[in-house]
Design an enzyme around this catalytic site. Structure first.
Site, short mmCIF file in Angstrom:
data_model
loop_
_atom_site.label_atom_id
_atom_site.label_comp_id
_atom_site.label_asym_id
_atom_site.label_seq_id
_atom_site.Cartn_x
_atom_site.Cartn_y
_atom_site.Cartn_z
CG ASP A 1 -2.75 -3.30 -2.38
OD1 ASP A 1 -2.62 -4.13 -3.30
OD2 ASP A 1 -2.80 -3.61 -1.17
CE LYS B 1 -4.36 -1.52 1.74
NZ LYS B 1 -4.09 -2.88 1.29
CD GLN C 1 -9.97 2.39 -5.95
OE1 GLN C 1 -9.90 3.52 -6.42
NE2 GLN C 1 -9.71 2.13 -4.67
CE LYS D 1 -18.64 -5.60 -7.85
NZ LYS D 1 -19.94 -5.94 -7.26
N GLY D 2 -13.50 -1.40 -5.79
CA GLY D 2 -13.15 -0.25 -4.94
C GLY D 2 -13.74 -0.44 -3.55
CB THR E 1 -14.66 -9.47 -8.82
OG1 THR E 1 -15.99 -9.25 -8.34
CG2 THR E 1 -14.68 -10.49 -9.94
CG HIS E 2 -14.86 -11.93 -3.61
ND1 HIS E 2 -14.69 -10.66 -3.12
CD2 HIS E 2 -13.70 -12.58 -3.42
CE1 HIS E 2 -13.47 -10.53 -2.64
NE2 HIS E 2 -12.85 -11.68 -2.82
NE ARG F 1 -9.72 -1.29 2.82
CZ ARG F 1 -8.64 -0.93 3.51
NH1 ARG F 1 -8.68 0.12 4.31
NH2 ARG F 1 -7.51 -1.60 3.40
NE ARG G 1 -5.08 -6.65 -6.64
CZ ARG G 1 -4.30 -6.20 -5.66
NH1 ARG G 1 -4.53 -5.04 -5.07
NH2 ARG G 1 -3.27 -6.92 -5.24
C1 LIG Z 1 -7.60 -9.70 -4.85
C2 LIG Z 1 -8.28 -8.43 -4.48
C3 LIG Z 1 -7.51 -7.29 -4.30
C4 LIG Z 1 -8.14 -6.08 -4.00
N1 LIG Z 1 -7.39 -4.94 -3.93
C5 LIG Z 1 -8.00 -3.74 -3.76
C6 LIG Z 1 -7.29 -2.52 -3.88
O1 LIG Z 1 -6.09 -2.49 -4.15
N2 LIG Z 1 -7.98 -1.38 -3.67
C7 LIG Z 1 -9.32 -1.36 -3.40
O2 LIG Z 1 -9.91 -0.28 -3.25
N3 LIG Z 1 -10.00 -2.53 -3.28
C8 LIG Z 1 -9.39 -3.70 -3.46
N4 LIG Z 1 -10.11 -4.86 -3.39
C9 LIG Z 1 -11.48 -4.83 -2.83
C10 LIG Z 1 -12.51 -4.57 -3.90
O3 LIG Z 1 -12.37 -3.25 -4.37
C11 LIG Z 1 -13.92 -4.78 -3.37
O4 LIG Z 1 -14.13 -3.88 -2.34
C12 LIG Z 1 -14.19 -6.19 -2.86
O5 LIG Z 1 -13.56 -7.14 -3.65
C13 LIG Z 1 -15.69 -6.49 -2.90
O6 LIG Z 1 -16.15 -6.41 -4.22
P1 LIG Z 1 -16.61 -7.68 -5.07
O7 LIG Z 1 -16.10 -7.49 -6.45
O8 LIG Z 1 -16.21 -8.91 -4.42
O9 LIG Z 1 -18.18 -7.52 -5.19
P2 LIG Z 1 -19.30 -7.42 -4.05
O10 LIG Z 1 -20.54 -7.05 -4.78
O11 LIG Z 1 -18.88 -6.57 -2.92
O12 LIG Z 1 -19.41 -8.90 -3.53
C14 LIG Z 1 -19.92 -9.95 -4.32
C15 LIG Z 1 -20.26 -11.09 -3.39
O13 LIG Z 1 -19.06 -11.62 -2.84
C16 LIG Z 1 -19.23 -11.93 -1.48
N5 LIG Z 1 -18.33 -11.10 -0.66
C17 LIG Z 1 -17.71 -9.97 -1.06
N6 LIG Z 1 -16.94 -9.49 -0.07
C18 LIG Z 1 -17.10 -10.33 0.96
C19 LIG Z 1 -16.58 -10.37 2.28
N7 LIG Z 1 -15.72 -9.45 2.72
N8 LIG Z 1 -16.94 -11.39 3.09
C20 LIG Z 1 -17.80 -12.34 2.66
N9 LIG Z 1 -18.33 -12.36 1.42
C21 LIG Z 1 -18.00 -11.36 0.59
C22 LIG Z 1 -20.67 -11.69 -1.13
O14 LIG Z 1 -21.38 -12.88 -1.35
C23 LIG Z 1 -21.10 -10.67 -2.16
O15 LIG Z 1 -22.46 -10.71 -2.40
C24 LIG Z 1 -9.52 -6.06 -3.77
C25 LIG Z 1 -10.29 -7.21 -3.96
C26 LIG Z 1 -9.70 -8.37 -4.35
C27 LIG Z 1 -10.55 -9.56 -4.61
#
Ligand SMILES: Cc1cc2nc3c(=O)[nH]c(=O)nc-3n(C[C@H](O)[C@H](O)[C@H](O)COP(=O)(O)OP(=O)(O)OC[C@H]3O[C@@H](n4cnc5c(N)ncnc54)[C@H](O)[C@@H]3O)c2cc1C
Length: 305
Positions: free
Chosen positions: A125, A91, A154, A178-179, A218-219, A280, A175
């Site tokens: 990051d 970071k 993001q 979403k943010g 993403t998840h 977060r 990478r």
């Molecule tokens: C490898 C990686 C690196 C990242 N690096 C950064 C970065 O450098 N800067 C930054 O701003 N953000 C970073 N993020 C975080 C990202 O910006 C999102 O805030 C985070 O990934 C949630 O978004 P999503 O795409 O999973 O979608 P979401 O819509 O938030 O989640 C989709 C589904 O995934 C599941 N889920 C998501 N998060 C969680 C949780 N914490 N616990 C349990 N279930 C969950 C839930 O079922 C949810 O409905 C990173 C994420 C990943 C995967």
């Protein structure tokens, strides 16, 4: 649900630390490197690779950045000695961005140079909007001399298309996520989930079509689908992209992606500075919110009132 999200965003910072601590274990691999390495080996045995993040951000003293660098150098040595499929994520505010930009640049450069000796890679990051100009600037300065460095973007950022256009000529290694900084204002970020997803899919295709290596982080299964769709559409080879997920989130989806033959990297945070990161993650975990709200209110107002 915007009102609910706003409420959560207001409540989370006052959640008592012990309650956050109860849940943070799920997302954090250990407090020390020794505790973390076995977890990493387990992930690698299951067909994944990793990126390691030493927890800590917004350092107030330069010596804290220097301590973090020592640990990162140790991580690079351990990855090499143990032949682990992993790299590091750092970071900028842990590397001192808010104290002195040049100091931060030199710190990240030290890590990139050392990683190069080990044939390894450093991901920078992306943090809140106040850091983006400097982060991209530091990345582009490093990119001129090094190919083993990348940063992140993001999809909720309104400025994203401009950043993408700036980064494409450098064949940036990025990478895409979403943010995570939920306090950003509507002037700065999209608040609408559909727009955030559309922005993600649009930019993902544009970057991949222009030869950038992308970590599809993403998840969200809809976005995993967008990733699979564009990889097929552009007929990409497995070494032109990877999926990325956070430690402790959706093991089933993780397995599905790996079993489909895609490269999957798990972001593995470890260390003692778990609070800001955990907040977060909790904000993003729909199941935890109810529980936390109930316990926080109980804690604030007492059980018998
Ligand atoms: C490898 C990686 C690196 C990242 N690096 C950064 C970065 O450098 N800067 C930054 O701003 N953000 C970073 N993020 C975080 C990202 O910006 C999102 O805030 C985070 O990934 C949630 O978004 P999503 O795409 O999973 O979608 P979401 O819509 O938030 O989640 C989709 C589904 O995934 C599941 N889920 C998501 N998060 C969680 C949780 N914490 N616990 C349990 N279930 C969950 C839930 O079922 C949810 O409905 C990173 C994420 C990943 C995967």
């Amino acid at each position: 649900m915007i009102w609910f999200n706003n409420l959560i965003a207001k409540v989370l910072p006052i959640v008592p630390k012990p309650i956050v601590g109860l849940f943070s274990n799920q997302y954090i691999a250990g407090e020390t490197l020794d505790e973390t390495i076995p977890k990493i080996k387990e992930l690698i045995e299951q067909g994944m690779c990793v990126t390691m993040d030493l927890l800590g951000e917004e350092v107030k003293k330069k010596e804290d950045s220097l301590k973090a660098i020592e640990t990162y150098l140790q991580i690079l040595r351990v990855i090499d000695q143990e032949n682990l499929d992993g790299n590091i994520s750092v970071k900028p505010t842990q590397m001192g961005l808010k104290l002195d930009k040049e100091f931060c640049y030199n710190n990240i450069k030290t890590l990139v140079e050392e990683a190069k000796k080990f044939n390894n890679f450093v991901r920078i990051d992306i943090e809140d909007s106040s850091c983006i100009d400097d982060t991209i600037d530091i990345y582009l300065r490093l990119r001129k001399d090094f190919s083993n460095v990348g940063t992140a973007l993001q999809s909720y950022m309104r400025r994203l298309p401009d950043d993408v256009n700036k980064l494409i000529p450098y064949k940036a290694n990025l990478r895409l996520c979403k943010g995570a900084y939920y306090w950003e204002t509507r002037e700065v970020v999209y608040k609408d989930a559909d727009i955030i997803n559309d922005s993600y899919a649009y930019v993902l295709e544009k970057l991949l079509a222009n030869g950038c290596y992308i970590g599809i982080a993403t998840h969200d299964e809809k976005l995993v689908w967008e990733g699979i769709k564009v990889v097929d559409k552009l007929q990409l080879k497995p070494d032109q992209y990877e999926f990325q997920m956070l430690y402790g989130v959706d093991h089933e989806l993780r397995r599905i992606i790996v079993n489909s033959g895609h490269r999957l990297r798990v972001y593995v945070p470890f260390g003692k500075e778990w609070f800001a990161y955990s907040i977060r993650r909790l904000k993003e975990n729909p199941k935890m919110l109810n529980y936390i709200m109930k316990n926080t209110l109980k804690n604030l107002f007492g059980k018998n009132k």
